[in-house]
Every structure is written in structure tokens, then in C-alpha cells.
Design a protein around this motif. Structure first.
Motif, PDB file in Angstrom:
ATOM      1  N   ARG A 282       9.460   3.739   5.342  1.00 27.28           N
ATOM      2  CA  ARG A 282       9.917   4.855   4.485  1.00 27.28           C
ATOM      3  C   ARG A 282       9.010   6.077   4.595  1.00 27.28           C
ATOM      4  NH1 ARG A 282      11.418   0.744   1.359  1.00 27.28           N
ATOM      5  NH2 ARG A 282       9.396   0.467   0.371  1.00 27.28           N
ATOM      6  N   HIS A 283       7.691   5.831   4.536  1.00 21.49           N
ATOM      7  CA  HIS A 283       6.775   6.975   4.376  1.00 21.49           C
ATOM      8  C   HIS A 283       6.136   7.444   5.673  1.00 21.49           C
ATOM      9  CE1 HIS A 283       7.052   6.542   0.058  1.00 21.49           C
ATOM     10  NE2 HIS A 283       6.697   5.273   0.150  1.00 21.49           N
ATOM     11  N   LEU A 284       6.015   6.527   6.642  1.00 23.22           N
ATOM     12  CA  LEU A 284       5.253   6.877   7.845  1.00 23.22           C
ATOM     13  C   LEU A 284       6.032   6.439   9.086  1.00 23.22           C
ATOM     14  CD1 LEU A 284       2.464   8.132   8.510  1.00 23.22           C
ATOM     15  CD2 LEU A 284       1.467   5.863   8.313  1.00 23.22           C
ATOM     16  N   PRO A 285       7.184   7.077   9.319  1.00 23.32           N
ATOM     17  CA  PRO A 285       8.037   6.608  10.422  1.00 23.32           C
ATOM     18  C   PRO A 285       7.372   6.700  11.802  1.00 23.32           C
ATOM     19  CG  PRO A 285       8.933   8.610   9.389  1.00 23.32           C
ATOM     20  CD  PRO A 285       7.794   8.178   8.546  1.00 23.32           C
ATOM     21  N   ASP A 286       6.295   7.453  11.931  1.00 25.11           N
ATOM     22  CA  ASP A 286       5.592   7.500  13.228  1.00 25.11           C
ATOM     23  C   ASP A 286       4.821   6.205  13.501  1.00 25.11           C
ATOM     24  OD1 ASP A 286       6.450  10.004  13.773  1.00 25.11           O
ATOM     25  OD2 ASP A 286       4.528  11.022  13.397  1.00 25.11           O
ATOM     26  N   ALA A 287       4.648   5.373  12.494  1.00 25.71           N
ATOM     27  CA  ALA A 287       3.840   4.153  12.657  1.00 25.71           C
ATOM     28  C   ALA A 287       4.569   3.149  13.539  1.00 25.71           C
ATOM     29  CB  ALA A 287       3.557   3.526  11.295  1.00 25.71           C
ATOM     30  N   ARG A 288       3.847   2.588  14.489  1.00 26.37           N
ATOM     31  CA  ARG A 288       4.378   1.501  15.319  1.00 26.37           C
ATOM     32  C   ARG A 288       3.579   0.248  15.000  1.00 26.37           C
ATOM     33  NH1 ARG A 288       7.715   4.055  15.160  1.00 26.37           N
ATOM     34  NH2 ARG A 288       8.718   5.515  16.546  1.00 26.37           N
ATOM     35  N   TYR A 289       4.277  -0.853  14.750  1.00 22.35           N
ATOM     36  CA  TYR A 289       3.568  -2.085  14.401  1.00 22.35           C
ATOM     37  C   TYR A 289       4.402  -3.303  14.776  1.00 22.35           C
ATOM     38  CZ  TYR A 289       6.763  -2.047  10.418  1.00 22.35           C
ATOM     39  OH  TYR A 289       7.895  -2.030   9.656  1.00 22.35           O
ATOM     40  N   VAL A 290       3.725  -4.436  14.930  1.00 20.83           N
ATOM     41  CA  VAL A 290       4.405  -5.720  15.129  1.00 20.83           C
ATOM     42  C   VAL A 290       4.439  -6.390  13.758  1.00 20.83           C
ATOM     43  CG1 VAL A 290       4.220  -7.997  16.224  1.00 20.83           C
ATOM     44  CG2 VAL A 290       3.565  -5.951  17.501  1.00 20.83           C
ATOM     45  N   THR A 291       5.626  -6.776  13.305  1.00 19.05           N
ATOM     46  CA  THR A 291       5.716  -7.416  11.989  1.00 19.05           C
ATOM     47  C   THR A 291       5.039  -8.783  12.048  1.00 19.05           C
ATOM     48  OG1 THR A 291       7.815  -6.315  11.602  1.00 19.05           O
ATOM     49  CG2 THR A 291       7.328  -8.205  10.197  1.00 19.05           C
ATOM     50  N   PRO A 292       4.001  -9.000  11.247  1.00 17.39           N
ATOM     51  CA  PRO A 292       3.341 -10.314  11.299  1.00 17.39           C
ATOM     52  C   PRO A 292       4.220 -11.402  10.677  1.00 17.39           C
ATOM     53  CG  PRO A 292       2.133  -8.772   9.879  1.00 17.39           C
ATOM     54  CD  PRO A 292       3.358  -8.075  10.309  1.00 17.39           C
ATOM     55  N   GLU A 293       4.219 -12.562  11.301  1.00 19.31           N
ATOM     56  CA  GLU A 293       5.022 -13.677  10.748  1.00 19.31           C
ATOM     57  C   GLU A 293       4.220 -14.482   9.729  1.00 19.31           C
ATOM     58  OE1 GLU A 293       6.310 -15.855  14.243  1.00 19.31           O
ATOM     59  OE2 GLU A 293       8.165 -14.696  14.297  1.00 19.31           O
ATOM     60  N   GLY A 294       3.041 -14.007   9.422  1.00 22.49           N
ATOM     61  CA  GLY A 294       2.192 -14.689   8.442  1.00 22.49           C
ATOM     62  C   GLY A 294       0.872 -13.957   8.337  1.00 22.49           C
ATOM     63  N   GLY A 295      -0.028 -14.515   7.562  1.00 21.62           N
ATOM     64  CA  GLY A 295      -1.389 -13.990   7.519  1.00 21.62           C
ATOM     65  C   GLY A 295      -1.588 -12.786   6.623  1.00 21.62           C
ATOM     66  N   TYR A 296      -2.682 -12.088   6.893  1.00 21.84           N
ATOM     67  CA  TYR A 296      -3.202 -11.065   5.981  1.00 21.84           C
ATOM     68  C   TYR A 296      -3.054  -9.629   6.454  1.00 21.84           C
ATOM     69  CZ  TYR A 296      -5.904 -14.339   3.011  1.00 21.84           C
ATOM     70  OH  TYR A 296      -6.302 -15.302   2.123  1.00 21.84           O
ATOM     71  N   PHE A 297      -2.770  -9.438   7.775  1.00 20.58           N
ATOM     72  CA  PHE A 297      -2.983  -8.108   8.350  1.00 20.58           C
ATOM     73  C   PHE A 297      -1.802  -7.564   9.135  1.00 20.58           C
ATOM     74  CE2 PHE A 297      -6.933 -10.638   8.795  1.00 20.58           C
ATOM     75  CZ  PHE A 297      -7.726  -9.966   7.873  1.00 20.58           C
ATOM     76  N   LEU A 298      -1.843  -6.260   9.229  1.00 16.00           N
ATOM     77  CA  LEU A 298      -0.891  -5.562  10.075  1.00 16.00           C
ATOM     78  C   LEU A 298      -1.639  -4.425  10.783  1.00 16.00           C
ATOM     79  CD1 LEU A 298       2.626  -4.702   8.887  1.00 16.00           C
ATOM     80  CD2 LEU A 298       1.211  -2.865   9.718  1.00 16.00           C
ATOM     81  N   TRP A 299      -1.323  -4.256  12.043  1.00 21.15           N
ATOM     82  CA  TRP A 299      -2.010  -3.251  12.876  1.00 21.15           C
ATOM     83  C   TRP A 299      -1.043  -2.102  13.109  1.00 21.15           C
ATOM     84  CZ3 TRP A 299      -6.834  -2.628  14.851  1.00 21.15           C
ATOM     85  CH2 TRP A 299      -7.019  -1.850  16.002  1.00 21.15           C
TER      86      TRP A 299
END
Ligand code: PLP
Length: 369
Positions: A282-299
Motif C-alpha cells: 500500500r505505502h511503498l510500491p517501489d519495495a521488492r521483497y520475497v514473501t517469507p513463508e515463516g520466521g521473523y524477517f523480510l528483506w
């Protein structure tokens, strides 16, 4: 102006509301009543016997293959001290856990950073480096919901890595504190299991991410002779690890409380992950990321040229902190960041990401005359 609530998307730790405080208190009480002598004595460097027994059953390994430590960080330190000396080549993922980079650098290791892909380390690039003559002693791999990138190593790559470790004679260090925290998708077998009795893998995990980090209990599984050396090193370092903490964890595990704790943490983290991805979209459409299937983090990768150091400063002015990508890499990462959603409720995640997005827009705003 109303004061801003500070929002930390920085640390990979669970928030107190998802820690099983009452069950831990009850486990501590029961553990003390059951075995005051064992729990309050020095014990041995191997760890608290009841915990070793639980771990031995969980992983289907002999107790002699286990070393329970004060957090898995301590296990990592013992292993690195044992295997890595100045000039030794160590393979790491790029990006990887910042403390691993720090420990290895301090030991004088030569770091061979291999790019991370959505399905784990680029094994093709590793193979090419090996074919060109690289001779690593060790490869450090975080297979599930990687810190910092949230990616998971595919089964195919796990098998390929094992093949490379055997062919080129290096140890695969499977650093796996997040494995229990899968929200969806299929769990892959541990490389430790795929390795059988070949002895190519040393495995580490922890109760920090599933029970509580302050309990400081982690462990290593490995070949008996290596574990015997590490036990000696542990004795020389601290006589024995914290028996009180390990006895509490043993009781927590044996009583089944650990399963409830994992379920609670997983449910909360899935919501927090969803909130993070939704807010980024919604807020940062320029962001590219891999949706984590678990855990604590997102890059998050932002468009090349984005100055994430400046973004971090702008976000901090707005009361939001996160980790800059550069901390997780020997080189690069200037336009990337790590978001840890583990400690923040969904509404605050939304607000935090909105503030980061505001700081991002400000970075790109034309300079005022
Ligand atoms: C990949 C990885 N290894 C090891 C650790 C250390 O964990 P512990 O709290 O068990 O020392 C962490 C903690 O963030 C981690 O992300």
C-alpha cells in the motif's frame, strides 16, 4: 505536536505478549521441585541431561552428538573457534546474519560471499567458485526463513549443497533457529537428516525464537568426535552452561508447553508478516521483497541508487528504526533494508511502514530552493 510512538522493526525478537510467561514460571517451579540437585549444580559442559535426552529423541541422534549451550550464538562461537583460523575460506550467504560476519571476520577468515536467491544460496555460483579453486573449510547456511532475507532453501539446493560439501570436503553448518516457525508451504528435511551418517553437517538451533531469547538456550548436533572437542572447549570456557535455564527448557519441552508456545508465536508472526507485506504494497510500491513463508524477517530491495542510510535517518526522525542492508553484507546492500516484524503488533507495523514510506518520498522530493 503529539508525541510519536516509537516503532522498532529492528530486532529479531518476539514481543512479550507472545512469550508464554505463565507456562515458563510453572515449568521453572516444577523443574526445581523435580531435580533441585541437578539443576543447581555445575553439571557438565554437554548440557542438562534431560534436555539432551529430549533433543536426542527429537533429532534421532546419540546424546554424544549434542552440545547444549547458552544460546546458539555460543554454539556458533565454539564451532567457529574450533574450525576456522586466519586465512581459512568460509562460505556465507549474501546477505547473512550480521553476527556471523562479525565472528568470522574477527577470526581472520576469508569470507566467500555467495548471493542469496529466493530459494536460497545460489549453488551454481558456489559450484563455479569451487571449480575455480576455492577450498572452503566451512559453509554457513541459514536454511529456513533466513536472517535477514526471510528466504528458504529449496530441497533441490539442500541436496546439491550436500553433494558439494562431500565432493570438496567442507563442513556444512546448518544454522536453523527459525525452522519451527513455518506459516505455510512445505517443510523441507534438514540437511542434517539428508546427510545420514556422512558427517558433513553440523546443525544448530535455539529456543530463543520459539520460547524466549532471554532463556539463552541453544544447541549443536554434529559428529561425535567434533562434539567431544567442542565439549572440552566449553568446559574450558565456562565449566558448564546455565543449568537452571536448560532445566526449565527441558521441563517446558517435556510437558508439551513448547508446542503451545510455537503455535502462539507462529500465529502472531503470520499476522505480522501479512501486515508487513500489506503495508509495503500500500505505502511503498517501489519495495521488492520475497514473501517469507515463516520466521521473523523480510528483506526489502529499493530501486538501485536509493540511499537507505539516509532513509534510515529519515525514518528515525519519525520514530521508526530498522536495519540497513549494508550490515548484513561484506559489500553492497546500500539500497536494501531488513524489516523484523517479530516484535510489533499489526497496527503499529502499518504505521511504521507508512512512516518509512513518508521518509522515502521525502528522499525523492525535489530539493527546495
Ligand atoms: C541465524 C541466526 N543464528 C543464530 C542466532 C543466535 O541466536 P541465539 O539467541 O540462540 O543465540 C540468531 C539470532 O538472531 C540468528 O538469526
Amino acid at each position: 505536536m503529539a508525541e510519536l510512538t516509537n516503532i522498532s522493526l529492528s530486532r529479531g525478537a518476539p514481543s512479550l505478549d507472545i512469550i508464554a510467561v505463565d507456562e515458563l514460571a510453572a515449568a521453572a517451579q516444577r523443574a526445581l521441585e523435580r531435580d533441585p540437585g541437578g539443576m543447581l549444580a555445575y553439571g557438565t559442559s554437554a548440557g542438562y541431561p534431560r534436555l539432551l535426552e529430549w533433543l536426542s529423541n527429537k533429532h534421532g541422534v546419540a546424546p554424544e552428538q549434542l552440545l547444549a549451550t547458552n544460546g546458539s550464538m555460543q554454539a556458533d562461537a565454539f564451532l567457529f573457534q574450533e574450525l576456522v583460523g586466519p586465512g581459512d575460506v568460509v562460505v556465507v550467504e549474501a546477505p547473512t546474519y550480521d553476527r556471523t560476519l562479525l565472528s568470522l571476520t574477527k577470526l581472520g577468515a576469508e569470507i566467500l560471499a555467495i548471493p542469496l536467491e529466493a530459494d536460497g544460496i545460489d549453488v551454481g555460483a558456489l559450484e563455479a567458485a569451487l571449480e575455480e579453486g576455492a577450498r572452503p573449510k566451512l559453509a554457513h547456511i541459514i536454511p529456513n526463513f533466513q536472517n535477514p532475507a526471510g528466504c528458504t532453501l529449496s530441497l533441490e539446493k539442500r541436496e546439491k549443497l550436500l553433494g558439494l560439501a562431500r565432493a570438496y570436503g567442507f563442513t556444512l553448518f546448518e544454522d536453523d533457529p527459525y525452522v519451527e516457525l513455518r506459516f505455510e508451504g512445505q517443510q523441507h528435511p534438514r540437511m542434517l537428516e539428508l546427510d545420514g551418517d556422512a558427517g558433513s553437517v553440523v546443525y544448530a538451533s535455539s529456543f530463543s525464537k520459539t520460547v524466549a531469547p532471554g532463556i539463552r538456550v541453544g544447541y549443536l548436533v554434529g559428529p561425535t568426535d567434533l562434539i567431544a572437542s567442542l565439549r572440552k572447549r566449553a568446559t574450558e570456557t565456562y565449566i558448564s552452561p546455565n543449568m537452571v535455564a536448560q532445566a526449565i527448557v527441558a521441563e517446558f519441552c517435556d510437558s508439551g508447553a513448547v508446542d503451545r508456545s510455537v503455535a502462539t508465536v507462529k500465529e502472531a508472526l503470520r499476522e505480522r508478516r501479512d501486515a508487513t507485506c500489506g503495508a509495503l504494497d500500500r505505502h511503498l510500491p517501489d519495495a521488492r521483497y520475497v514473501t517469507p513463508e515463516g520466521g521473523y524477517f523480510l528483506w526489502v530491495d529499493l530501486p538501485e541508487g536509493t540511499d537507505v542510510a539516509a532513509l534510515a535517518a529519515g525514518a528515525a526522525e519519525r520514530g521508526v528504526v530498522f536495519e540497513k542492508g549494508t550490515g548484513f553484507m561484506i559489500e553492497g546492500g546500500e539500497s536494501s533494508l531488513r524489516l523484523a516484524y517479530s516484535a510489533v503488533p499489526p497496527d503499529q507495523i502499518e504505521e511504521g511502514v507508512a512512516r518509512i514510506a513518508e521518509a522515502y518520498r521525502e528522499l525523492h522530493a525535489p530539493a527546495r530552493a
